[in-house]
Scaffold this motif. Structure first.
Motif, PDB file in Angstrom:
ATOM      1  N   GLU A 102       2.319  38.455  85.313  1.00 22.65           N
ATOM      2  CA  GLU A 102       1.627  38.357  86.596  1.00 22.65           C
ATOM      3  C   GLU A 102       0.150  37.978  86.449  1.00 22.65           C
ATOM      4  O   GLU A 102      -0.435  37.364  87.340  1.00 22.65           O
ATOM      5  CB  GLU A 102       1.737  39.673  87.360  1.00 22.65           C
TER       6      GLU A 102
ATOM      7  N   ARG B 144      -0.790  34.348  87.011  1.00 22.58           N
ATOM      8  CA  ARG B 144      -0.190  33.733  88.207  1.00 22.58           C
ATOM      9  C   ARG B 144      -1.256  33.475  89.267  1.00 22.58           C
ATOM     10  O   ARG B 144      -2.091  34.327  89.554  1.00 22.58           O
ATOM     11  CB  ARG B 144       0.878  34.646  88.793  1.00 22.58           C
TER      12      ARG B 144
ATOM     13  N   GLU C   1       2.601  28.901  96.397  1.00 23.37           N
ATOM     14  CA  GLU C   1       4.046  28.904  96.585  1.00 23.37           C
ATOM     15  C   GLU C   1       4.762  28.040  95.555  1.00 23.37           C
ATOM     16  O   GLU C   1       5.976  28.083  95.434  1.00 23.37           O
ATOM     17  CB  GLU C   1       4.372  28.438  98.010  1.00 23.37           C
ATOM     18  N   SER C   2       4.009  27.228  94.826  1.00 25.16           N
ATOM     19  CA  SER C   2       4.623  26.430  93.770  1.00 25.16           C
ATOM     20  C   SER C   2       4.672  27.187  92.457  1.00 25.16           C
ATOM     21  O   SER C   2       5.037  26.621  91.437  1.00 25.16           O
ATOM     22  CB  SER C   2       3.864  25.112  93.578  1.00 25.16           C
ATOM     23  N   GLU C   3       4.301  28.452  92.501  1.00 25.54           N
ATOM     24  CA  GLU C   3       4.326  29.304  91.308  1.00 25.54           C
ATOM     25  C   GLU C   3       3.541  28.683  90.160  1.00 25.54           C
ATOM     26  O   GLU C   3       4.079  28.406  89.089  1.00 25.54           O
ATOM     27  CB  GLU C   3       5.769  29.576  90.879  1.00 25.54           C
TER      28      GLU C   3
ATOM     29  N   GLU D  39       5.981  26.205  88.123  1.00 25.95           N
ATOM     30  CA  GLU D  39       7.409  26.503  88.016  1.00 25.95           C
ATOM     31  C   GLU D  39       8.259  25.792  89.066  1.00 25.95           C
ATOM     32  O   GLU D  39       9.441  25.563  88.852  1.00 25.95           O
ATOM     33  CB  GLU D  39       7.640  28.016  88.117  1.00 25.95           C
ATOM     34  N   ASN D  40       7.690  25.490  90.209  1.00 28.72           N
ATOM     35  CA  ASN D  40       8.452  24.791  91.247  1.00 28.72           C
ATOM     36  C   ASN D  40       8.589  23.316  90.861  1.00 28.72           C
ATOM     37  O   ASN D  40       7.585  22.600  90.786  1.00 28.72           O
ATOM     38  CB  ASN D  40       7.715  24.926  92.593  1.00 28.72           C
TER      39      ASN D  40
END
Lengths: 287, 148
Positions: free
Chosen positions: B48, B51, B56-58, B78-79
């Motif tokens: 975490e 992050r 929202e795209s991680e 990640e997205n």
């Protein structure tokens, strides 16, 4: 995921599969429309023949906080070559969040020949289907739209206040942290656009993405959705329901699910949502 | 405090492309250059701490110290559809790696609008601004630790 027809939806005809879209790429009666949150996605590659409808440039009034009017909608439909007889099929990123938003706006003008591609852009991509950067051009159409009808599927703040007084059901589709108001108190977050955190009193919390299978972006089955909304959130198809989020985009996804997949008769989307409610003076808030 | 010179150059280059479609193409090309954080810096699960809040795209941000005490910035997104986050990562990584920490710490989050324009959703703005804010915060933290 099972066939759309076998999933127990009230109106299965509003969903189409990626296979269906792939077999209708050359169908002149179909217009495929991509609507995304990320403005770079469509230009980076899209379904062959698909046009883009952008939520800020195409669907919103450029000055006031409102949607486009009748003339703007007619101009949009002319630009993308859509007539009253054209079936529009929406898809997009973020599990079709923006696609269902565009779908909802189209319903304000009564263009009911409209469908959503189940699974959205991510499913099409994962299946290795073709994408192109070629932007299609269609002959301008003739389109006479009705005046925008805000009475059936859209709610305004005074109506929400009345709804609240009558103890009718509301569904807050934001994340749990937004619902509890916790998010506004996290200093590392940028300004959320609302002065107060929390939710409209009595609103059930059902984050919008719970309606989606996370693996492939498809909608959950009718039974799963009924369990989520009817059993857990205690709302029923005959209820008068208002859904909201931050600006009305995520809640249009839930509006789509309740209206089309579960067959609720009266669902309105409060697009003012938390960016309006959380800034209003004197309205009740619950945490 | 001045914005790092390379970031100023990048922003001026982008602003010389007023045509929206051309600028989008430029940003897509930038996103195509995205290279994920090398395994010697970080491996999944990233946890975490790195992050980016509200993204929202991680997106995740990592740092690597240079011999001169400045930082290289590395990213993971990640997205798979997080193309704007990837473009932003390339811009920030190119323009801020090796820049004076005190300058990086002062980069305003609204550079996002100079890159992408104002037609961004609130969620997308928050995520991209979160990336800038996290890079600045990391530089500030390191600068304070060093007494810069």
């Amino acid at each position: 995921m099972s066939n759309i027809e076998s999933r127990g939806y009230a109106r299965p005809e509003v969903l189409v599969s990626t296979d269906w879209v792939a077999s209708h790429l050359q169908d002149p009666s179909i217009r495929i429309i991509e609507s995304n949150e990320d403005p770079l996605l469509y230009p980076s590659g899209h379904i062959p023949g698909a046009v883009e409808v952008d939520w800020t440039r195409d669907l919103n009034d450029p000055l006031r906080r409102d949607y486009l009017g009748r003339e703007g909608f007619e101009a949009l439909m002319r630009r993308i070559g859509v007539t009253k007889d054209t079936t529009v099929v929406f898809y997009g990123d973020r599990n079709n969040w923006w696609a269902t938003y565009a779908y909802w706006v189209f319903q304000l003008f009564g263009h009911d020949k409209a469908k959503v591609m189940d699974g959205g852009r991510i499913k099409w991509e994962k299946e290795g289907r073709p994408l192109t950067r070629d932007v299609p051009s269609y002959p301008a159409s003739e389109y006479r739209a009705s005046e925008r009808d805000d009475t059936k599927i859209r709610a305004f703040r005074d109506q929400v206040l009345e709804h609240l007084k009558s103890r009718k059901p509301l569904v807050d589709v934001r994340s749990p942290d937004e619902y509890t108001g916790k998010k506004l108190h996290m200093p590392e977050y940028p300004n959320e656009g609302a002065l107060r955190g929390g939710h409209i009193p009595g609103a059930a919390s059902v984050p919008w993405a719970k309606a989606i299978n996370p693996d492939d972006g498809t909608f959950k089955t009718g039974d799963e959705l009924r369990s989520l909304y009817e059993n857990d959130a205690k709302i029923k198809p005959g209820d008068d329901v208002i859904v909201y989020c931050r600006i009305g985009e995520r809640s249009s996804h839930t509006w789509f699910v309740l209206t089309n997949l579960l067959g609720f008769d009266k669902v309105r989307n409060y697009d003012g949502s938390w960016t309006e409610w959380g800034n209003l003076v004197g309205v009740p808030i619950e945490r | 405090m001045a914005v790092p010179e390379k970031l100023t150059d990048t922003l001026e280059t982008l602003e010389m492309v007023p045509d929206r479609n051309e600028r989008i193409q430029l940003l897509i090309d930038l996103a195509g250059r995205f290279e994920e954080v090398p395994p010697r810096i970080a491996r999944r699960p990233f946890g975490e701490e790195p992050r980016v809040p509200a993204c929202e795209s991680e997106a995740f941000v990592f740092t690597e110290e240079r011999p001169d005490g400045t930082l290289d910035f590395h990213f993971a997104v990640e997205n798979p559809q997080g193309i704007s986050a990837k473009a932003m990562a390339v811009i920030l990584g190119d323009a801020l790696s090796g820049a004076p920490l005190a300058q990086v710490a002062q980069v305003p989050t609204d550079v996002v609008y100079r890159v992408f324009g104002r037609e961004l959703s609130m969620g997308k703005s928050m995520g991209l601004m979160g990336m800038v804010g996290m890079v600045s915060a990391m530089a500030k933290q390191r600068a304070e630790g060093k007494g810069v």
